[in-house]
Scaffold this active site. Structure first.
Site, mmCIF file in Angstrom:
data_model
loop_
_atom_site.group_PDB
_atom_site.id
_atom_site.type_symbol
_atom_site.label_atom_id
_atom_site.label_comp_id
_atom_site.label_asym_id
_atom_site.label_seq_id
_atom_site.Cartn_x
_atom_site.Cartn_y
_atom_site.Cartn_z
ATOM 1 N N THR A 123 51.521 66.903 89.961
ATOM 2 C CA THR A 123 52.915 66.926 89.502
ATOM 3 C C THR A 123 53.204 68.139 88.626
ATOM 4 O OG1 THR A 123 54.585 65.536 88.409
ATOM 5 C CG2 THR A 123 52.460 65.657 87.338
ATOM 6 N N THR A 150 56.551 62.646 91.272
ATOM 7 C CA THR A 150 55.143 63.010 91.450
ATOM 8 C C THR A 150 54.616 62.539 92.799
ATOM 9 O OG1 THR A 150 54.650 62.861 89.119
ATOM 10 C CG2 THR A 150 52.819 62.378 90.589
ATOM 11 N N ARG A 163 53.670 68.941 76.676
ATOM 12 C CA ARG A 163 53.656 67.519 77.067
ATOM 13 C C ARG A 163 52.831 67.316 78.351
ATOM 14 N NH1 ARG A 163 55.269 64.367 81.771
ATOM 15 N NH2 ARG A 163 55.773 62.294 81.056
ATOM 16 N N VAL A 164 51.978 66.313 78.323
ATOM 17 C CA VAL A 164 51.235 65.913 79.519
ATOM 18 C C VAL A 164 51.563 64.451 79.781
ATOM 19 C CG1 VAL A 164 48.919 65.467 80.426
ATOM 20 C CG2 VAL A 164 49.380 67.590 79.197
ATOM 21 N N GLY A 165 51.818 64.126 81.035
ATOM 22 C CA GLY A 165 52.156 62.738 81.372
ATOM 23 C C GLY A 165 50.949 61.966 81.893
ATOM 24 N N ASP A 166 51.235 60.944 82.646
ATOM 25 C CA ASP A 166 50.188 60.057 83.163
ATOM 26 C C ASP A 166 49.388 60.660 84.323
ATOM 27 O OD1 ASP A 166 52.662 59.956 84.641
ATOM 28 O OD2 ASP A 166 51.800 58.332 85.819
ATOM 29 N N GLY A 191 55.960 58.828 82.732
ATOM 30 C CA GLY A 191 54.523 58.784 82.493
ATOM 31 C C GLY A 191 54.114 58.063 81.225
ATOM 32 N N SER A 249 59.408 68.683 91.749
ATOM 33 C CA SER A 249 58.608 67.867 90.825
ATOM 34 C C SER A 249 57.103 68.037 90.997
ATOM 35 C CB SER A 249 58.959 66.391 91.047
ATOM 36 O OG SER A 249 58.869 66.110 92.439
HETATM 37 N N1 ASP Z 1 54.700 60.617 86.156
HETATM 38 C C1 ASP Z 1 55.129 61.975 85.953
HETATM 39 C C2 ASP Z 1 55.039 62.349 84.526
HETATM 40 O O1 ASP Z 1 55.372 61.543 83.674
HETATM 41 C C3 ASP Z 1 56.533 62.197 86.380
HETATM 42 C C4 ASP Z 1 56.806 61.962 87.811
HETATM 43 O O2 ASP Z 1 56.415 60.960 88.399
HETATM 44 O O3 ASP Z 1 57.410 62.867 88.387
HETATM 45 O O4 ASP Z 1 54.705 63.475 84.253
#
Ligand code: ASP
Length: 322
Positions: free
Chosen positions: A202, A184, A212-215, A238, A85
């Site tokens: 992450t 993450t 896609r981009v997360g938090d 995220g 991850s």
């Molecule tokens: N927070 C991360 C994301 O949404 C995922 C994770 O915690 O592995 O990209």
């Protein structure tokens, strides 16, 4: 009784050949934990936080700044091919490309970030360079990769045979891949003089939609530090964290008097109240305040965090809201 989500994730992890963190022995957190005044405190997400905390601590011992320490800590996870991850070994997106997100904040409130960057093993160090060498906070995609190369970061293939096999297996099962996972690494540290910095890195959700981009690279969502108050980091789905600007919220709640545990819990309550949830959704927060008190909290059972404090580095099972 084994919770259904834990069971599903364990089976998925076994079939993908990746490690998930909740089989590691841990102790239950009694609430916010405090450190002896004047000693460093490092807190990070999941069991891979243990070696990351250790590296951060060693960096401080050898004279590094708190910024050096948080960077050194998460670089350990980025380089570990067994963590599915983060960084090298991270699961790819639906097209089979490993794309990475990271951000970093220093005690002065400065910040740097990269998103959707490919073929660079240490996005956290690129994020630091963005902070230190450009007038910007965030670079994404090809621009981030070009900047990294200009700064001397080598291009490397980050797709390990194991992650490739997992992706091929999923592709063979279904046409439209569903995103998976949530491990993450977010790490927040305080040095002995009380200065706080944080880092978050992450590969995002496995098999995510390309682009896609997360938090995690979003300042205030995946990570936030305010040296007057404390710091917080997030892991999990995220989109839920982004919709509530979770890490910023945790820090603001602490600014207004909440302890770290109360702040993490309230930020999760906010998600529960404001965002429609499905059974796959998990979020975990960690927080550290200016007095060296720490806590973690999660939406659903299964999140653990690593705490290095008072000379001990150990895993703690976070309490859950649901
Ligand atoms: N927070 C991360 C994301 O949404 C995922 C994770 O915690 O592995 O990209």
């Amino acid at each position: 009784m084994i919770d259904r989500r834990k069971f599903l994730l364990s089976s998925l992890a076994a079939s993908l050949g990746v490690t998930l963190p909740y089989n590691v022995k841990s102790s239950v957190a009694p609430g916010s934990l405090s450190a002896a005044p004047g000693s460093p405190v490092i807190i990070s997400t999941w069991d891979h936080g243990i070696p990351a905390n250790e590296a951060a601590y060693q960096s401080l011992l050898s004279g590094g700044s708190i910024l050096d320490a948080v960077e050194a800590g998460v670089r350990i996870s980025e380089a570990d091919p067994d963590i599915g991850s983060v960084g090298y070994g991270g699961l790819p997106d639906a097209d089979g490309n490993v794309t990475l997100d990271a951000c970093i904040m220093d005690p002065s409130g400065d910040a740097g970030s990269v998103a959707c960057i490919k073929e660079i093993m240490h996005p956290i160090s690129v994020a630091r360079k963005v902070m230190e060498k450009t007038p910007h906070v965030m670079l994404v995609g090809e621009g981030a990769q070009k900047f990294a190369e200009k700064e001397g970061f080598p291009r490397e293939n980050l797709l390990t045979p194991r992650a490739k096999k997992a992706w091929e297996k999923e592709k063979a099962l279904k046409n439209n891949l569903s995103p998976v996972g949530h491990d993450t690494i977010g790490l927040v540290g305080m040095d002995k003089s009380g200065d706080i910095a944080g880092a978050c890195t992450t590969s995002g959700l496995g098999f995510k939609m390309p682009g896609r981009v997360g938090d995690s690279p979003i300042i205030g969502a995946g990570l936030y530090v305010d040296n007057e108050v404390g710091g917080a980091a997030a892991t999990g789905w995220g989109e839920l964290v982004m919709k509530t600007l979770g890490s910023f919220l945790v820090v603001e709640l602490m600014r207004n008097g909440a302890g770290p545990e109360e702040a993490c819990r309230e930020a999760l309550e906010r998600i529960r109240r404001k965002v429609p949830l499905d059974s796959e959704h998990q979020v975990g927060y960690i927080a550290l305040n200016k007095s060296g008190n720490t806590a973690g909290y999660c939406l659903r059972e299964g999140f653990e965090y690593a705490l290095h404090s008072n000379g001990k580095n150990h895993l703690i099972k976070a309490p859950s809201l649901l």
